[in-house]
Design a protein around this motif. Structure first.
Motif, PDB file in Angstrom:
ATOM      1  N   ASP A 197      -0.074   8.501   7.562  1.00  0.00           N
ATOM      2  CA  ASP A 197      -0.515   8.986   6.255  1.00  0.00           C
ATOM      3  C   ASP A 197      -1.307  10.279   6.409  1.00  0.00           C
ATOM      4  O   ASP A 197      -2.157  10.394   7.278  1.00  0.00           O
ATOM      5  CB  ASP A 197      -1.397   7.934   5.576  1.00  0.00           C
ATOM      6  CG  ASP A 197      -0.639   6.658   5.266  1.00  0.00           C
ATOM      7  OD1 ASP A 197       0.538   6.750   4.876  1.00  0.00           O
ATOM      8  OD2 ASP A 197      -1.225   5.570   5.422  1.00  0.00           O
ATOM      9  N   GLN A 198      -1.016  11.237   5.542  1.00  0.00           N
ATOM     10  CA  GLN A 198      -1.795  12.471   5.486  1.00  0.00           C
ATOM     11  C   GLN A 198      -2.288  12.647   4.067  1.00  0.00           C
ATOM     12  O   GLN A 198      -1.508  12.653   3.118  1.00  0.00           O
ATOM     13  CB  GLN A 198      -0.957  13.676   5.920  1.00  0.00           C
ATOM     14  CG  GLN A 198      -0.605  13.645   7.397  1.00  0.00           C
ATOM     15  CD  GLN A 198      -0.002  14.954   7.870  1.00  0.00           C
ATOM     16  OE1 GLN A 198       0.081  15.920   7.127  1.00  0.00           O
ATOM     17  NE2 GLN A 198       0.422  14.983   9.119  1.00  0.00           N
ATOM     18  N   ALA A 199      -3.599  12.777   3.922  1.00  0.00           N
ATOM     19  CA  ALA A 199      -4.214  12.857   2.596  1.00  0.00           C
ATOM     20  C   ALA A 199      -5.023  14.140   2.483  1.00  0.00           C
ATOM     21  O   ALA A 199      -5.359  14.782   3.481  1.00  0.00           O
ATOM     22  CB  ALA A 199      -5.100  11.642   2.354  1.00  0.00           C
ATOM     23  N   ASP A 200      -5.330  14.506   1.253  1.00  0.00           N
ATOM     24  CA  ASP A 200      -6.161  15.683   0.989  1.00  0.00           C
ATOM     25  C   ASP A 200      -7.611  15.302   0.715  1.00  0.00           C
ATOM     26  O   ASP A 200      -8.522  16.092   0.992  1.00  0.00           O
ATOM     27  CB  ASP A 200      -5.608  16.445  -0.230  1.00  0.00           C
ATOM     28  CG  ASP A 200      -4.169  16.873  -0.021  1.00  0.00           C
ATOM     29  OD1 ASP A 200      -3.893  17.549   0.986  1.00  0.00           O
ATOM     30  OD2 ASP A 200      -3.314  16.514  -0.863  1.00  0.00           O
ATOM     31  N   ILE A 201      -7.817  14.092   0.182  1.00  0.00           N
ATOM     32  CA  ILE A 201      -9.151  13.623  -0.200  1.00  0.00           C
ATOM     33  C   ILE A 201      -9.247  12.137   0.114  1.00  0.00           C
ATOM     34  O   ILE A 201      -8.253  11.402   0.002  1.00  0.00           O
ATOM     35  CB  ILE A 201      -9.416  13.832  -1.710  1.00  0.00           C
ATOM     36  CG1 ILE A 201      -9.219  15.288  -2.120  1.00  0.00           C
ATOM     37  CG2 ILE A 201     -10.825  13.388  -2.093  1.00  0.00           C
ATOM     38  CD1 ILE A 201      -9.165  15.474  -3.628  1.00  0.00           C
ATOM     39  N   TYR A 202     -10.434  11.691   0.464  1.00  0.00           N
ATOM     40  CA  TYR A 202     -10.719  10.268   0.654  1.00  0.00           C
ATOM     41  C   TYR A 202     -11.779   9.885  -0.379  1.00  0.00           C
ATOM     42  O   TYR A 202     -12.833  10.510  -0.449  1.00  0.00           O
ATOM     43  CB  TYR A 202     -11.203  10.039   2.084  1.00  0.00           C
ATOM     44  CG  TYR A 202     -11.848   8.698   2.391  1.00  0.00           C
ATOM     45  CD1 TYR A 202     -11.556   7.541   1.677  1.00  0.00           C
ATOM     46  CD2 TYR A 202     -12.749   8.601   3.457  1.00  0.00           C
ATOM     47  CE1 TYR A 202     -12.149   6.332   1.988  1.00  0.00           C
ATOM     48  CE2 TYR A 202     -13.347   7.384   3.787  1.00  0.00           C
ATOM     49  CZ  TYR A 202     -13.046   6.257   3.052  1.00  0.00           C
ATOM     50  OH  TYR A 202     -13.634   5.056   3.372  1.00  0.00           O
ATOM     51  N   ILE A 203     -11.466   8.872  -1.190  1.00  0.00           N
ATOM     52  CA  ILE A 203     -12.410   8.418  -2.221  1.00  0.00           C
ATOM     53  C   ILE A 203     -12.617   6.912  -2.102  1.00  0.00           C
ATOM     54  O   ILE A 203     -11.671   6.150  -1.896  1.00  0.00           O
ATOM     55  CB  ILE A 203     -11.899   8.777  -3.639  1.00  0.00           C
ATOM     56  CG1 ILE A 203     -12.035  10.294  -3.874  1.00  0.00           C
ATOM     57  CG2 ILE A 203     -12.677   8.013  -4.712  1.00  0.00           C
ATOM     58  CD1 ILE A 203     -11.560  10.748  -5.243  1.00  0.00           C
ATOM     59  N   HIS A 204     -13.875   6.505  -2.252  1.00  0.00           N
ATOM     60  CA  HIS A 204     -14.234   5.084  -2.256  1.00  0.00           C
ATOM     61  C   HIS A 204     -15.232   4.868  -3.389  1.00  0.00           C
ATOM     62  O   HIS A 204     -16.190   5.636  -3.521  1.00  0.00           O
ATOM     63  CB  HIS A 204     -14.875   4.707  -0.911  1.00  0.00           C
ATOM     64  CG  HIS A 204     -15.069   3.237  -0.726  1.00  0.00           C
ATOM     65  ND1 HIS A 204     -14.088   2.413  -0.221  1.00  0.00           N
ATOM     66  CD2 HIS A 204     -16.131   2.434  -0.990  1.00  0.00           C
ATOM     67  CE1 HIS A 204     -14.531   1.178  -0.164  1.00  0.00           C
ATOM     68  NE2 HIS A 204     -15.772   1.160  -0.642  1.00  0.00           N
ATOM     69  N   VAL A 205     -15.013   3.840  -4.206  1.00  0.00           N
ATOM     70  CA  VAL A 205     -15.854   3.686  -5.396  1.00  0.00           C
ATOM     71  C   VAL A 205     -16.749   2.446  -5.356  1.00  0.00           C
ATOM     72  O   VAL A 205     -17.430   2.144  -6.332  1.00  0.00           O
ATOM     73  CB  VAL A 205     -15.005   3.641  -6.688  1.00  0.00           C
ATOM     74  CG1 VAL A 205     -14.273   4.954  -6.893  1.00  0.00           C
ATOM     75  CG2 VAL A 205     -14.035   2.465  -6.676  1.00  0.00           C
ATOM     76  N   THR A 206     -16.762   1.725  -4.237  1.00  0.00           N
ATOM     77  CA  THR A 206     -17.602   0.532  -4.168  1.00  0.00           C
ATOM     78  C   THR A 206     -18.569   0.642  -2.993  1.00  0.00           C
ATOM     79  O   THR A 206     -18.540   1.584  -2.207  1.00  0.00           O
ATOM     80  CB  THR A 206     -16.735  -0.738  -4.010  1.00  0.00           C
ATOM     81  OG1 THR A 206     -15.934  -0.614  -2.822  1.00  0.00           O
ATOM     82  CG2 THR A 206     -15.829  -0.935  -5.202  1.00  0.00           C
ATOM     83  N   TYR A 207     -19.423  -0.359  -2.918  1.00  0.00           N
ATOM     84  CA  TYR A 207     -20.412  -0.515  -1.847  1.00  0.00           C
ATOM     85  C   TYR A 207     -19.730  -0.369  -0.483  1.00  0.00           C
ATOM     86  O   TYR A 207     -18.670  -0.942  -0.248  1.00  0.00           O
ATOM     87  CB  TYR A 207     -20.993  -1.908  -2.024  1.00  0.00           C
ATOM     88  CG  TYR A 207     -22.072  -2.386  -1.109  1.00  0.00           C
ATOM     89  CD1 TYR A 207     -23.403  -2.312  -1.504  1.00  0.00           C
ATOM     90  CD2 TYR A 207     -21.766  -2.975   0.110  1.00  0.00           C
ATOM     91  CE1 TYR A 207     -24.419  -2.822  -0.690  1.00  0.00           C
ATOM     92  CE2 TYR A 207     -22.767  -3.476   0.929  1.00  0.00           C
ATOM     93  CZ  TYR A 207     -24.088  -3.397   0.529  1.00  0.00           C
ATOM     94  OH  TYR A 207     -25.083  -3.901   1.325  1.00  0.00           O
ATOM     95  N   ILE A 208     -20.328   0.393   0.449  1.00  0.00           N
ATOM     96  CA  ILE A 208     -19.742   0.545   1.779  1.00  0.00           C
ATOM     97  C   ILE A 208     -20.861   0.693   2.801  1.00  0.00           C
ATOM     98  O   ILE A 208     -21.900   1.303   2.534  1.00  0.00           O
ATOM     99  CB  ILE A 208     -18.767   1.746   1.827  1.00  0.00           C
ATOM    100  CG1 ILE A 208     -17.934   1.723   3.113  1.00  0.00           C
ATOM    101  CG2 ILE A 208     -19.484   3.074   1.632  1.00  0.00           C
ATOM    102  CD1 ILE A 208     -16.741   2.675   3.087  1.00  0.00           C
ATOM    103  N   LYS A 209     -20.666   0.100   3.981  1.00  0.00           N
ATOM    104  CA  LYS A 209     -21.691   0.104   5.020  1.00  0.00           C
ATOM    105  C   LYS A 209     -21.672   1.433   5.787  1.00  0.00           C
ATOM    106  O   LYS A 209     -20.628   2.062   5.944  1.00  0.00           O
ATOM    107  CB  LYS A 209     -21.462  -1.057   5.987  1.00  0.00           C
ATOM    108  CG  LYS A 209     -21.478  -2.435   5.318  1.00  0.00           C
ATOM    109  CD  LYS A 209     -22.844  -2.784   4.781  1.00  0.00           C
ATOM    110  CE  LYS A 209     -22.883  -4.172   4.155  1.00  0.00           C
ATOM    111  NZ  LYS A 209     -22.623  -5.247   5.100  1.00  0.00           N
ATOM    112  N   LYS A 210     -22.831   1.804   6.307  1.00  0.00           N
ATOM    113  CA  LYS A 210     -22.958   3.107   6.965  1.00  0.00           C
ATOM    114  C   LYS A 210     -22.236   3.173   8.308  1.00  0.00           C
ATOM    115  O   LYS A 210     -21.819   4.245   8.727  1.00  0.00           O
ATOM    116  CB  LYS A 210     -24.437   3.476   7.122  1.00  0.00           C
ATOM    117  CG  LYS A 210     -25.095   3.767   5.775  1.00  0.00           C
ATOM    118  CD  LYS A 210     -26.562   4.108   5.894  1.00  0.00           C
ATOM    119  CE  LYS A 210     -27.176   4.340   4.511  1.00  0.00           C
ATOM    120  NZ  LYS A 210     -28.629   4.607   4.570  1.00  0.00           N
TER     121      LYS A 210
END
Length: 341
Positions: A271-284
């Motif tokens: 997979d090749q993407a231009d943007i990475y988006i996450h909209v929920t809680y995520i650990k560091k």
């Protein structure tokens, strides 16, 4: 009759004096010790050494992940649910990788803070770094970048994409190490155990990865979590239109690598993407290594509101994230719809 007096024997006097000295010692020992500590030289750590150690830890952890899979001894079980209700799995791959990675770093630099996704009460005293500096690190990074040990926070993810690991979707699996100094990501390592590929970066110094030659944001290809693809779809289409390509994938490390030029040994279907988006809680520990890679290449990983993420203190980022490289990140953030955690 004369009043009776109290007479102490020499032994009693000695015991009394010793007890008194003991009380005084306990009262003032802590104060004296803390004041003396201020005069002791503070331990410093060379970040080139810590980068080489971080690469070694990620590689050695990856070997444990791969070995458990090959031996078919995953012994998967639930360790609870995320805030969104998704079951979090734990395997022997997670635990054995954690033990190797954590103690390689902790046995070498016991003064620094190391945060891991997993926990294990046993100690691996045999995990000792050889102090080997990989040739590409030695060529690109100068020694002498020293920082106080107490300013360092290390985040390790012993097995990113555990769900996919149990589903045999091994392309998503990574092991990751990130070093933050005063809360800012400085060193990042993302290792893919099942291909042997390792990406590393030192902000302001160099990396063995680079961006692709071109990116599109009109509309972009956006990579998102497989677990939350439905929740993020409307958010992305509101920002970039209904023709936006949305790529569901596992593992935060994999998603960051999808923004970069793929290594020569990766399959064409990567997979090749231009943007990475996450909209929920995520650990560091999921995102710190990726943040360091992107920052080294001039990219950014911020909250959905465009704020920097602090990689010290608590383990979670609750404000979502957007990651990019070689595009106008501020303009990208301004296109996103309003969002509340």
């Amino acid at each position: 009759m004369a009043p009776m007096g109290i007479r102490l024997s020499p032994l009693g006097v000695a015991v009394f004096c010793l007890l008194g000295l003991g009380v005084i010692y306990h009262l003032y020992a802590g104060v004296i010790s803390s004041r003396l500590a201020a005069f002791r030289p503070k331990r410093k750590v060379d970040l080139r050494d810590l980068l080489a150690l971080s690469v070694e830890a990620a590689v050695q952890g990856g070997k444990e992940v791969k070995k458990v899979h090959e031996e078919n001894t995953l012994e998967e079980r639930s360790k609870g649910k995320t805030k969104e209700g998704v079951v979090e799995l734990l395997t022997q791959g997670d635990l054995r990788s954690h033990k190797k990675m954590y103690y390689l770093i902790k046995n070498t630099f016991p003064e620094i803070t190391v945060n891991s996704e997993e926990h294990d009460n046993s100690v691996d005293e045999a995990a000792v770094w050889s102090r080997e500096i990989y040739a590409d690190i030695e060529q690109k990074i100068e020694e002498g970048n020293e920082v106080p040990a107490e300013s360092i926070t290390v985040w390790i993810d012993p097995l990113d994409a555990t769900q996919e690991y149990t589903e045999n979707l091994l392309q998503y699996v990574t092991t990751m190490v990130c070093v933050a100094v005063e809360g800012k990501p400085v060193l990042g390592v993302i290792h893919k155990p099942f291909t042997g590929y390792t990406a590393w970066a030192f902000v302001g110094q160099g990396s063995n990865v680079r961006p692709r030659s071109s990116y599109s944001v009109s509309p972009p290809k956006v990579i998102v979590s497989r677990s939350h693809a439905g929740k993020v779809k409307n958010f992305i289409q509101d920002a970039f239109g209904n023709n936006t390509t949305i790529i569901p994938a596992g593992g935060a490390g994999y998603k960051v690598l999808s923004l970069l030029e793929p290594p020569p040994n990766e399959p064409e279907s990567t997979d090749q993407a231009d943007i990475y988006i996450h909209v929920t809680y995520i650990k560091k520990w999921d995102i710190c290594a990726g943040a360091a890679l992107l920052a080294t290449l001039g990219g950014q990983m911020t909250t959905l509101q465009g704020k920097d993420i602090d990689y010290s203190g608590t383990e979670a980022n609750k404000e979502g994230l957007v990651a990019s490289v070689s595009v106008d990140h501020k303009a990208l953030v301004e296109r996103l719809p309003s969002w509340e955690p």
